[in-house]
Design an enzyme around this catalytic site. Structure first.
Site, PDB file in Angstrom:
ATOM      1  CB  ILE A  96      -0.958   0.096   1.144  1.00 31.12           C
ATOM      2  CG1 ILE A  96      -1.858  -1.253   1.101  1.00 31.12           C
ATOM      3  CG2 ILE A  96      -1.677   1.251   1.117  1.00 31.12           C
ATOM      4  CD1 ILE A  96      -2.735  -1.325   2.387  1.00 31.12           C
ATOM      5  CD  GLU A  98       9.499   2.125   2.070  1.00 28.99           C
ATOM      6  OE1 GLU A  98      10.500   2.021   2.729  1.00 28.99           O
ATOM      7  OE2 GLU A  98       9.463   1.700   1.152  1.00 28.99           O
ATOM      8  N   GLY A  99       6.125   4.382   4.993  1.00 24.84           N
ATOM      9  CA  GLY A  99       6.371   5.455   5.558  1.00 24.84           C
ATOM     10  C   GLY A  99       7.844   5.438   6.248  1.00 24.84           C
ATOM     11  CE1 TYR A 101       9.751   6.656  13.519  1.00 25.96           C
ATOM     12  CE2 TYR A 101       7.826   7.897  12.577  1.00 25.96           C
ATOM     13  CZ  TYR A 101       8.949   7.979  13.311  1.00 25.96           C
ATOM     14  OH  TYR A 101       9.376   9.217  13.880  1.00 25.96           O
ATOM     15  N   GLY A 102       7.532   2.149   9.027  1.00 25.55           N
ATOM     16  CA  GLY A 102       7.068   0.981   8.294  1.00 25.55           C
ATOM     17  C   GLY A 102       6.775   0.951   6.819  1.00 25.55           C
ATOM     18  CB  VAL A 103       6.858  -1.331   4.248  1.00 28.24           C
ATOM     19  CG1 VAL A 103       6.260  -1.495   2.759  1.00 28.24           C
ATOM     20  CG2 VAL A 103       8.066  -0.851   4.392  1.00 28.24           C
ATOM     21  CB  VAL A 104       1.138  -0.030   5.007  1.00 29.15           C
ATOM     22  CG1 VAL A 104      -0.386  -0.868   5.334  1.00 29.15           C
ATOM     23  CG2 VAL A 104       1.669   0.850   6.316  1.00 29.15           C
ATOM     24  CE  LYS A 119       3.792   1.472  10.736  1.00 31.21           C
ATOM     25  NZ  LYS A 119       3.296   2.690  11.732  1.00 31.21           N
ATOM     26  CG  ASP A 214       2.174  12.398  11.822  1.00 31.45           C
ATOM     27  OD1 ASP A 214       2.502  13.532  11.469  1.00 31.45           O
ATOM     28  OD2 ASP A 214       2.730  11.497  10.931  1.00 31.45           O
TER      29      ASP A 214
END
Length: 425
Positions: A96, A98-99, A101-104, A119, A214
């Site tokens: 979906i 990638e941020g 702190y993680g990849v969803v 996540k 956030d």
């Protein structure tokens, strides 16, 4: 407390990942037998000293009565600790986003068939163990059980220690993508419904002493039934906990949604920073674009000063005490420009927006107070979530269907021949 043999030098803690020689295994087993025998002897002597002697003429049924207190529940009443399931219980469908702190990922539970969001926490570059941000996120999601907060299902693991996944409910859209793809903005009745859901979730988080830190449209998920859920608690923390020597970190909240007290270097802040972000989201729903699209903190402050007017001792008494206040050159005093920017917003709606975007954090409206604002009771009333329209889900890989090109109107021409019965036959 575990019993360990006394030693003059501390021994390194062993784990199951260390390789043991046969000599180490034999000595380790012998040590366990000695400790077990010693503990059994000490337990027997302690019980014999504490248990009163039973006369020989005591009936057998009285001798079999339990000796523990009736007020202490037996160990069978405590829930057993079960290990985390494997991530291979899920079938990966697509990525979906990638941020930081993680990849969803989007995945399917192989047992139930449920579609979930996985996540994957970024642990490959961690040098100090499990990251505190991940612990805070899981703790915040477990503490804030609410219909408008994304639900955490479980935590699953992979084959290595760096493969840890948080399993959450899958939601079709996020508001940022939806606002970009929508052909027209939300109606006033729909904005009221979305804002009431957002305020309800934020009020619940603040009641449980959780700061999100956030809030933005990309972290607000929306399903096809008109319900939004607050997600991505990677920067969340419990703000009732003792604060360290350096105070609270200023590296929070995405720039466009960051409150002015953080921009000016405040080391202590409250739930008011979330309410400023809620005000920015409210304005974005009205404008169909972010309110403050700045490239840096100085530009963002100038945009805030232009909309709200520069802060004064009346609007913000503590402004001069902030660390960076003396480094900022304030522009000439001007009145707020809310009415010029939001032409079609009612007086009550404008009052709510100004109450959210207030300089002084002490005067900024709370989530519980905002839910009781007259804006939500005036016409048009909030629309029921079931009445919202549905959209293709970009997270699920769906694409909007292109409309069919309708044929153009027939052009009159001198040599145009109509079909006759002879042609048909």
């Amino acid at each position: 407390m575990s019993l360990q043999p006394e030693s003059s030098t501390p021994s390194r803690k062993r784990s199951k990942w260390d390789e043991e020689s046969p000599h180490d295994v034999q000595s380790h087993n012998a040590m366990k037998r000695r400790v077990k025998a010693r503990s059994a002897t000490s337990d027997t002597s302690r019980l014999s000293s504490q248990t009163p002697s039973i006369p020989p003429d005591t009936p057998r049924q009285s001798r079999l009565q339990p000796s523990f207190s009736l007020f202490v529940p037996p160990r069978t009443h405590h829930p057993s600790i079960t290990p985390s399931r494997s991530v291979y219980c899920y079938e990966r469908l697509n990525q979906i986003e990638e941020g930081s702190y993680g990849v969803v990922f989007r995945a399917r539970d192989k047992q139930t068939g449920d579609i979930v969001a996985l996540k994957k926490l970024k642990l490959e570059e961690e040098k100090h163990g499990f990251p505190i941000t991940a612990l805070r996120e899981v703790n915040a999601l477990m503490s804030c059980r609410h219909e408008n907060v994304v639900r955490i299902r479980e935590v699953v693991v992979g084959e290595t220690l760096t493969q840890v996944f948080v399993v959450m409910d899958f939601i079709e859209h996020d508001l940022k993508t939806l606002l970009t793809l929508m052909p027209s903005p939300f109606l006033q009745s729909e904005i009221k419904t979305l804002m009431m859901q957002l305020l309800s979730a934020v009020a619940h988080c603040h009641t449980n002493w959780i700061l999100h830190r956030d809030l933005k449209t990309s972290n607000l998920l929306m399903n096809n039934r008109g319900t939004i859920k607050v997600a991505d608690f990677g920067l969340a923390r419990r703000y009732g906990d003792p604060v360290g020597v350096g105070g609270l970190t200023q590296l929070v909240v995405t720039l466009w949604y960051r409150a002015p007290e953080i921009l000016l270097g405040a080391t202590t802040y409250s739930a008011a920073i979330d309410m400023w972000s809620v005000g920015c989201i409210f304005a974005e729903l009205l404008l169909k674009e972010p309110l403050f699209q700045a490239k840096g903190e100085i530009e963002l402050l100038s945009m805030i000063f232009k909309l709200l007017g520069p802060p004064t001792n009346g609007s913000w008494p503590d402004f001069s005490s902030l660390p960076l206040a003396k480094t900022i050159t304030l522009p000439p005093p001007i009145p707020p420009q809310f009415r010029q920017r939001f032409h079609y917003l009612s007086t009550a709606g404008l009052d709510l927006l100004m109450s959210l975007l207030t300089y002084d954090p002490e005067q900024r409206i709370t989530a519980a107070e905002a839910l009781q604002h007259p804006y939500f009771t005036e016409s048009p009333l909030p629309k029921h979530p079931d009445m919202f329209g549905s959209f293709p889900s970009a997270a699920a890989g769906e694409k909007r269907k292109k409309p069919f090109d309708s044929p153009s109107a027939p052009a009159r021409a001198a040599d145009y021949k109509l079909l006759s019965e002879v042609d048909i036959m």
